[in-house]
Design an enzyme around this catalytic site. Structure first.
Site, PDB file in Angstrom:
ATOM      1  N   CYS A 325       0.788  -1.127   0.126  1.00 43.48           N
ATOM      2  CA  CYS A 325       0.123   0.024  -0.029  1.00 43.48           C
ATOM      3  C   CYS A 325       0.782   1.253  -0.143  1.00 43.48           C
ATOM      4  O   CYS A 325       0.401   2.115   0.645  1.00 43.48           O
ATOM      5  CB  CYS A 325      -0.967   0.102   1.263  1.00 43.48           C
ATOM      6  SG  CYS A 325      -2.369  -1.149   1.193  1.00 43.48           S
ATOM      7  N   ASP A 326       1.907   1.034  -0.566  1.00 44.21           N
ATOM      8  CA  ASP A 326       2.806   2.430  -0.637  1.00 44.21           C
ATOM      9  C   ASP A 326       2.861   2.852  -2.283  1.00 44.21           C
ATOM     10  O   ASP A 326       3.233   2.018  -2.984  1.00 44.21           O
ATOM     11  CB  ASP A 326       4.360   2.041  -0.138  1.00 44.21           C
ATOM     12  CG  ASP A 326       4.991   3.388  -0.285  1.00 44.21           C
ATOM     13  OD1 ASP A 326       4.788   4.106  -1.047  1.00 44.21           O
ATOM     14  OD2 ASP A 326       5.672   3.448   0.936  1.00 44.21           O
TER      15      ASP A 326
END
Lengths: 377, 377
Positions: A325-326
């Site tokens: 989730c980056d």
């Protein structure tokens, strides 16, 4: 890509992303370096891949070891290397780590300033030091900053300071930049090194060694020159700059020793588009990304070869990204990667040339994902 | 900087770099969010800092959890959260991981394309999904790529597809960009969300929820607006775009919840110059760098406040770098960092605002260095 790796993956079918390293390729690489540069000692850059099996093989073949930390020194010792075959090659060392290395018998240290010389003089008295000089790194794919080394003019003072501090001013090192495609890149740095040898000799200090560093490439997408081309180019440059007083030389291959020995097996987690527009790029998400071991895709520096079971099909450009989730966990976007139109979610994807600088870069638990698993066969 | 952290460091004197997190600050942050946004459920972004103590505290305070993987879901469950308080917020999920989450009772999933909807429909039938839409991220310090989300026009189709696939089309999510300093940044995305609600309502599908995402900043070097400013701006935007049919809302703070609760203690390993020239910048090397937990210094995006015992002295610009043998392990160079002239090798340096996105980013063993230690007090 080796048959042993393919067999391993087909028979073991490991779940999740993993690196598989073929020791036969590491052996071939070591022997190629040793053959091409018979008068040069090989110090394997442990940081490239410190797997115990890799270190043990190289130790048995007679390799020496370039270590970045006390932990790496301990790994090299555990693999069977004696202390005289180990260099503490990091120019940035805590004094207590120098003391720990000295206690283990390490007798060769990198420095690039007087403050580092002072630490070595206090914590490892009487040992040998080499001074790293700056080098412009032109032609290298993995950019070198000015982080390590000093200007050649300053190196004279650093080595003189070492001599006065009771250390043995042993030589000069440099690094021409990682994944260096230009076989002539060593020439300029060897000219600088010869100048330092000369100036110090005039002051009564005889240097012995030139550390030619690493930079030897592994094959990614482009063809690279063979080791023998580097060897002959370095040999000519040594003769050109040192005449008939050729110094002792060492090299520190890391990527060149293990890069092509490893393959990462990964899986397509998702393929999607950002809009319904027909000309929108596909996004292909793998179960490994920048934080799972592919840190060298930073700034899209290293472009790995990627194999799928559909490579005979038409290919179209894709953005390739990791699973976290980056939003920075994108591998190739500025220069999209061409992948088969028939690639599907769940397909296995092989990333070649990943034997170096992958496992140890992997994040300890980002997003809860485990670090990259490795199998050495 | 809290007295408890200072006391801990002074009494425990841990060796090597470490993060210390003060739970009192996490509690204050949670209560500030809950107070400022009383009608909004807080889903803590576990990836920011998954320390069990942090999760247990937040679970006890009533927080919900935004999880990026099954491992994070298990951590939230272990901390005491029930499955109805957990969202599987990663838009990139393996189908077998969706199945694992479903088996644990998770009932809320993020999607951004039809293929992801299909996985959820197969592996977690009947559950609720929200569709993430793209948002330009202007005003954010940690840039958001186009990695997550789809164009709002496409989201309508994705949610309709979810509805047709037996899932509950539950809402819309977006992320305005991490460390977002503009309190008005939510307005445009809320306008898009309201449009999606409206279009789907016309097709007989009633959405319920808007996930306002994260982006709430922590204080680094610049002053930031208080949570109440974000709350009032979001409240106005909700009224402006949804009128008297305000949807259920959730937020996913990560950095805003834990960033200012942590401090990294590090040590100056070396200070040097690259030449004898008087105007040459000092290079200051710490025992932590980009691969030891400070990954968010990538492209010098996040600029942490740094404290030393000499901050009353004159300061001059320095390049700040980490301890590894990777030339990319430089923290601040394009914009050098001003540090005291009296700073010395061995000095302790405190890096503030490091409670989020540090420990889990840390490399597993690069250069043989251990991952960042953490103490939660």
């Amino acid at each position: 890509m080796t048959a042993r790796i393919i067999d391993f993956l087909n028979s073991r079918r490991p779940d999740g992303p993993c690196l598989v390293v073929d020791l036969d390729v590491v052996r071939e690489n070591y022997l190629a370096f040793a053959h091409a540069l018979p008068d040069t000692r090989v110090f394997y850059a442990v940081k490239a891949n410190p797997a115990p099996e890799v270190l043990a093989l190289l130790a048995s073949l007679g390799s020496n070891f370039d270590c970045a930390s006390v932990a790496e020194i301990d790994m090299a010792l555990a693999a069977g290397a004696t202390p005289d075959r180990i260099s503490f090659g990091n120019t940035i060392k805590k004094e207590r780590d120098v003391a720990a290395a000295f206690a283990r018998g390490i007798n060769l240290y990198a420095v690039d300033c007087e403050a580092e010389v002072d630490k070595v003089a206090r914590a490892a008295p009487g040992t040998r030091v080499f001074c790293r000089i700056l080098c412009d790194g032109a032609g290298a794919e993995w950019p070198l900053s000015r982080k390590f080394g000093c200007e050649p003019e300053m190196a004279v003072g650093v080595l003189e300071h070492a001599h006065r501090s009771g250390l043995r001013a042993y030589g000069v090192s440099f690094h021409v930049g990682s994944q260096q495609a230009n076989t002539e890149a060593w020439d300029g740095a060897l000219a600088s090194a010869a100048g330092i040898f000369h100036t110090l000799a005039e002051r009564g200090i005889q240097l012995s060694m030139v550390n030619l560093g690493g930079g030897f490439p592994t094959r990614y997408l482009k063809e690279i020159p063979g080791v023998e081309n580097y060897a002959s180019s370095i040999d000519s440059a040594l003769k050109r700059h040192f005449g008939n007083r050729i110094p002792e030389t060492i090299i520190e291959p890391g990527r060149g020793m293990v890069g092509n020995a490893g393959i990462i097996k990964t899986e397509v987690v998702l393929i999607s588009k950002k809009s319904d527009s027909a000309d929108d790029l596909r996004w292909v998400y793998l179960d490994i990304g920048k934080f799972g071991g592919l840190a060298e895709t930073m700034d899209e520096s290293i472009r790995y070869p990627i194999r799928t079971a559909h490579d005979h099909d038409e290919k179209t450009p894709c953005v390739l990204a990791g699973p976290t989730c980056d939003s920075a966990d994108v591998l190739y976007e500025k220069a999209p990667y061409h992948l088969p139109v028939s690639l599907s979610i769940g397909d296995e994807v092989l990333i070649e040339g990943t034997g170096a600088y992958t496992t140890t870069y992997s994040a300890v638990a980002f997003n809860g994902f485990k670090p990259l698993e490795a199998y050495v066969i």
